[in-house]
Enzyme design. Structure first.
Site, PDB file in Angstrom:
ATOM      1  N   ASP A 199       0.820  -1.207   0.000  1.00 10.66           N
ATOM      2  CA  ASP A 199       0.000   0.000   0.000  1.00 10.66           C
ATOM      3  C   ASP A 199       0.860   1.267   0.000  1.00 10.66           C
ATOM      4  O   ASP A 199       2.093   1.200  -0.044  1.00 10.66           O
ATOM      5  CB  ASP A 199      -0.962  -0.041   1.183  1.00 10.66           C
ATOM      6  N   ASP A 204      -9.745   3.243  -3.798  1.00  7.68           N
ATOM      7  CA  ASP A 204     -10.492   2.073  -3.343  1.00  7.68           C
ATOM      8  C   ASP A 204     -11.905   2.039  -3.928  1.00  7.68           C
ATOM      9  O   ASP A 204     -12.576   3.075  -4.054  1.00  7.68           O
ATOM     10  CB  ASP A 204     -10.602   2.071  -1.818  1.00  7.68           C
TER      11      ASP A 204
END
Length: 403
Positions: free
Chosen positions: A168, A223
């Site tokens: 991430d 996302d």
């Protein structure tokens, strides 16, 4: 309908690798893979398939959840369809490292440790994935990131038997991702275990433009959320980079939401169809231990999966778009073309795919197979395919010229 993108291109890449030993050519092999620069792990020949914990469970994960998920992937038959990765997302580790600087699995939720969990998942014929961050902390801020600990963490992951790393982009100290991500690439290569490397950079600095030498997939979007607007917007952003996907490196519009309850069946079918034809990773995001028959029907459609896993590895594009009506198409191996008709509007509408939009000679006679109804159309087609598509729904075909 107005043409949005030009004629699809078919490409064949032949790579000849000469292995040298003592200055003498030991062998010459023909490969359908691509030479990598930093990352040479041989993974990702087709988009990865599996499951990830985040979309349904977020931080509410444990080793029992992961074990039960692995069991369910096998007992439901998903593993036989190609779903192999069982990926732990954020929140699996303690907030601080140990005195030697190693990551520590969270004692309350992963008391047996990650190595034991990997052994269990491997015993099922599956692969275990894990999560870290190219920053000082992960996005949840409940565990450390790997920035400054890349080699140590890569060696740890390899020793545990990890097969996939989602990496991430949070809490990164303002350091550019083009600097941070290759450090982990080199660390994984030095660790000596093939680990699929997923760059979760969110598309901020267009990782599709630089990701192929660095990772096996790269996020092109923020996302996803479990609703129609979020899903189609991710599809649109991902499609922009279609020409940059190929075997060994894939555009990633985020994980699947099918089965989480926020969309209708038709919307989930469109979701799965677009991800499949776009050669996106097919990472299930629901609780596979408690799936409805409808969810299993969607994510278990072997014909849609075969489009995603086609060895030609060419991502589809929107070749025509007029208002709410779209034609997506991409070439497949065996001189076939996958076509997806999408209606984003509020009422049923006819949608036409013309041969000259999808690289089929205009006079060709074509046999069409409906991929969601699992049958061939009775009539052979010439010039185009037209079908009426319901609102927020789609129809998917494989076209094969036969004359």
């Amino acid at each position: 309908m107005e043409r949005k993108i030009g004629v699809l291109r078919l490409s064949v890449v032949l790579l000849v690798t000469v292995a040298m030993c003592g200055g003498v050519a030991a062998s010459v092999e023909h490969h359908d893979t691509y030479r990598r620069y930093l990352l040479s792990n041989g993974l990702g020949k087709t988009p990865p398939m599996g499951w990830n914990s985040w979309n349904h469970f977020a931080c509410n994960i444990s080793e029992s959840t992961i074990r039960e998920t692995a069991d369910a992937i096998v007992t439901t038959g998903l593993s036989k369809l190609g779903y192999k990765y069982v990926n732990i997302d954020d929140c699996w580790a303690e907030l601080t490292r140990d005195k030697q600087g190693y990551l520590v699995p969270k004692k309350s939720t992963f008391p047996s440790g990650i190595k034991a969990l990997a052994d269990y998942v491997h015993s099922k014929g599956l692969k275990l994935g894990i999560y870290s961050d190219a920053g000082y902390f992960t996005c949840s801020k409940t565990m450390p990131g790997s920035l400054g600990h890349e080699e140590q963490d890569a060696l740890t992951f390899a020793a545990w038997g990890i097969d996939y790393l989602k990496y991430d982009n949070c809490n990164n100290g303002g350091i550019k991702p083009t600097i941070r991500y290759p450090v982990m690439t080199r660390a994984l290569m030095k660790a000596g275990r093939p680990i699929f490397f997923s760059l979760c950079e969110w598309g901020d600095m267009h990782p599709a433009l630089w990701g192929f030498p660095v990772g096996n997939s790269w996020r092109t979007t923020n996302d996803i959320a479990d609703n129609w607007a979020s899903m189609v917007s991710r599809a649109d952003m991902n499609e922009y980079y279609a020409d940059l996907a190929r075997p060994g490196g894939w555009n990633d519009p985020d994980m699947l939401e099918v089965g989480n309850g926020g969309m209708t069946k038709d919307e989930y079918i469109i979701h799965f169809s677009i991800w499949a034809i776009s050669k996106a990773p097919l990472l299930i995001g629901c609780d596979v231990r408690n799936m409805t028959a409808e969810t299993v029907e969607i994510i278990g459609n072997s014909e849609v999966i075969a489009i995603n896993q086609d060895p030609l590895g060419v991502q589809a594009k929107k070749v025509r778009s007029e208002g709410d009506l779209e034609v997506w198409a991409g070439p497949l191996s065996g001189y076939r073309v996958a076509v997806l008709l999408v209606n984003r509007g509020p009422s049923p509408e006819p949608i036409t795919a013309n041969w000259d939009d999808i690289s089929i000679p205009q006079e060709s006679v074509v046999r069409a197979r409906d991929i969601w109804r699992h049958k061939y159309l009775r009539q052979k087609l010439v010039g185009n395919l037209t079908a009426t598509v319901n609102p927020h729904a789609g129809k998917m075909y494989i076209l094969k010229p036969i004359a």
